[in-house]
Design a protein around this motif. Structure first.
Motif, PDB file in Angstrom:
ATOM      1  N   TYR A 108       1.364   2.822   6.899  1.00 23.66           N
ATOM      2  CA  TYR A 108       0.173   2.936   6.050  1.00 23.66           C
ATOM      3  C   TYR A 108      -0.908   3.843   6.653  1.00 23.66           C
ATOM      4  O   TYR A 108      -1.857   4.189   5.973  1.00 23.66           O
TER       5      TYR A 108
ATOM      6  N   GLN B 288      -1.998   5.958   3.689  1.00 24.77           N
ATOM      7  CA  GLN B 288      -3.167   5.698   2.854  1.00 24.77           C
ATOM      8  C   GLN B 288      -4.460   5.531   3.648  1.00 24.77           C
ATOM      9  O   GLN B 288      -5.538   5.801   3.137  1.00 24.77           O
TER      10      GLN B 288
ATOM     11  N   TYR C 241       0.838  -1.193   0.000  1.00 18.59           N
ATOM     12  CA  TYR C 241       0.000   0.000   0.000  1.00 18.59           C
ATOM     13  C   TYR C 241       0.874   1.244   0.000  1.00 18.59           C
ATOM     14  O   TYR C 241       2.064   1.191   0.280  1.00 18.59           O
ATOM     15  N   THR C 242       0.254   2.370  -0.259  1.00 18.69           N
ATOM     16  CA  THR C 242       0.934   3.649  -0.227  1.00 18.69           C
ATOM     17  C   THR C 242       1.031   4.132   1.219  1.00 18.69           C
ATOM     18  O   THR C 242       0.107   3.940   2.006  1.00 18.69           O
TER      19      THR C 242
END
Length: 122
Positions: A36, A10, A6-7
């Motif tokens: 995250y 996020q 994931y970014t």
């Protein structure tokens, strides 16, 4: 969990519910989850405590990890999430009735924390 991609920053909320990992990676998983989560975001955590072994000795139907290293203590949670405002952190006895492998009295750690900007885990 270690392979999630994931970014950073996020999510606003991440829940770890009975997310028990091998002892050699459980703190690393918490650090990856931290990256995250947005600043101001919440961690909601519930997992069996180290005291849970006493309950398993009385009733094997309770379920949960059977090795102390895979269980949690209040101190481990404070250390792993040291850049969080603690909204709730407690060890408590619960009664589970979630099928044949998780039924009976047990001990859990409950934690709700809000990620702070200062002192963020790298």
């Amino acid at each position: 969990m270690q392979e999630l991609n994931y970014t950073a920053d996020q999510f606003d909320v991440i829940a770890l519910i009975y997310a028990h990992f091998p002892p050699n990676i459980k703190s690393l998983v918490h650090q990856s989850v931290n990256k995250y989560l947005n600043v101001g975001g919440l961690i909601i955590f519930e997992a069996f405590s180290k005291s849970h072994l006493d309950y398993l000795a009385k009733d094997e139907k309770m379920g949960g990890p059977r090795d102390i290293e895979s269980l949690f203590s209040l101190e481990e949670i404070k250390t792993d999430f040291n850049n969080y405002e603690i909204l709730e952190l407690l060890e408590t006895e619960i009664h589970l009735n979630e099928g044949p492998y998780h039924s009976g009295q047990g001990s859990v750690i409950r934690f709700v924390g809000r990620k702070k900007l200062v002192g963020a885990i790298a």
